[in-house]
Design an enzyme around this catalytic site. Sequence first.
Site, PDB file in Angstrom:
ATOM      1  N   GLU A  38       0.857  -1.194   0.000  1.00 46.36           N
ATOM      2  CA  GLU A  38       0.000   0.000   0.000  1.00 46.36           C
ATOM      3  C   GLU A  38       0.889   1.238   0.000  1.00 46.36           C
ATOM      4  O   GLU A  38       1.188   1.821   1.048  1.00 46.36           O
ATOM      5  CB  GLU A  38      -0.942  -0.004   1.214  1.00 46.36           C
ATOM      6  CG  GLU A  38      -1.967   1.115   1.124  1.00 46.36           C
ATOM      7  CD  GLU A  38      -2.987   1.080   2.256  1.00 46.36           C
ATOM      8  OE1 GLU A  38      -3.832   1.987   2.297  1.00 46.36           O
ATOM      9  OE2 GLU A  38      -2.934   0.160   3.080  1.00 46.36           O
ATOM     10  N   ASP A 245       6.690 -11.804  13.960  1.00 46.98           N
ATOM     11  CA  ASP A 245       5.654 -12.753  13.555  1.00 46.98           C
ATOM     12  C   ASP A 245       4.437 -11.933  13.134  1.00 46.98           C
ATOM     13  O   ASP A 245       3.711 -11.394  13.971  1.00 46.98           O
ATOM     14  CB  ASP A 245       5.319 -13.675  14.730  1.00 46.98           C
ATOM     15  CG  ASP A 245       4.383 -14.814  14.336  1.00 46.98           C
ATOM     16  OD1 ASP A 245       3.653 -14.657  13.334  1.00 46.98           O
ATOM     17  OD2 ASP A 245       4.363 -15.836  15.031  1.00 46.98           O
TER      18      ASP A 245
END
Length: 364
Positions: A38, A245
């Site tokens: 984006e 993560d």
Amino acid sequence: MSPRDTLTVEIPSRWVGPLRISGNAIDDEVEVPLATYESPLWPSVGRGARVSRMIEGGIRATLLDARMARSSLFVAPDAAGAFAADQVLHEREEELREAVAGTSRFARLIDVHTEVVGNLLFVRYALTTGDASGHNMVTHAAEALQALILSWDLGLEYGSISGNYCTDKKPSAVNGDLGRGRRVVADILIPHDVLEKTLRTDAKRMVDLVVRKNLVGGTIAGSLRSANAHYANMLLAIYLATGQDAANIVEGSQGITYAEEREEGLYFSCSLPHLIVGTVGNGKHLAHVDEALERLGCRAEREPGANANRLAAIIAATVLCGELSLLAAQTNQGELMRAHRSMERGRGSAAQRPAGTPGEEAQS
């Protein structure tokens, strides 16, 4: 695993800033790496960063807590048996602490919470884990604790090493209530003239939008302990760039944006109750991650946990920059879509534009 099973994925990335940040975990100006498809996110965060540099002290990031949790499940014959075992666990907490300390140089048990549901006993352990995010560390500790508790012959049987009362990578209320990861609040007081010149808005419109969009809109949507515009955008971008993560944005994006109109200007804050991040552990050995953490100042010789605390403060400030810029854009009808068209459908994508071009004034 054969070489054919290895896949390298290219994600457009840029350094944005610098952000001026102060607080109990950092007092510095830093650029932040954002990996995202984006492209308008870069100038959006960049605009918020520019605001931070216009104010003494910039964004204040206050670290409130740091812990990682894992819950284990035990099965008793009935509720009375589960309750009796629960009482023994709390009476023998010191033995549990000693067992945890024996599993790692950095793991320390700081809290135990329990829930009895029917004949099921859920035990939620909270540990400090140094500079690691702590997923594996708390699971290893929970295994040792579960074996110890079962050896006490309390009438319990093994249920699961993880009972979902943790809770990991799922939206929940418990993580906001009891904590999991770093709890950070980032806030800033923006003078009226900065709001008008840099963000093209004012304090009243910003406060109205925070209440109407984030708080009321989020409530009717059924948001769970969450009232924000797009924390997940900034979190994913910086998580990918720093070897975190990425699935932890599920709980990490549960946070609350709050704003007040004051005589001096706009008070604006982003509260993130469970940022699960680390500066050591899986993925942190990769060359681009190591370089990013080094440049962020998160590889310095500090006491255990201080580098991860610094990273959490930087991430919270980054979230504030993007949240501030997006909401400011939405106070002006048509501005959001114009920015996206300019950045994504113009003569060149934002990834191709050098920093400082007109696209820098747009926002996500």
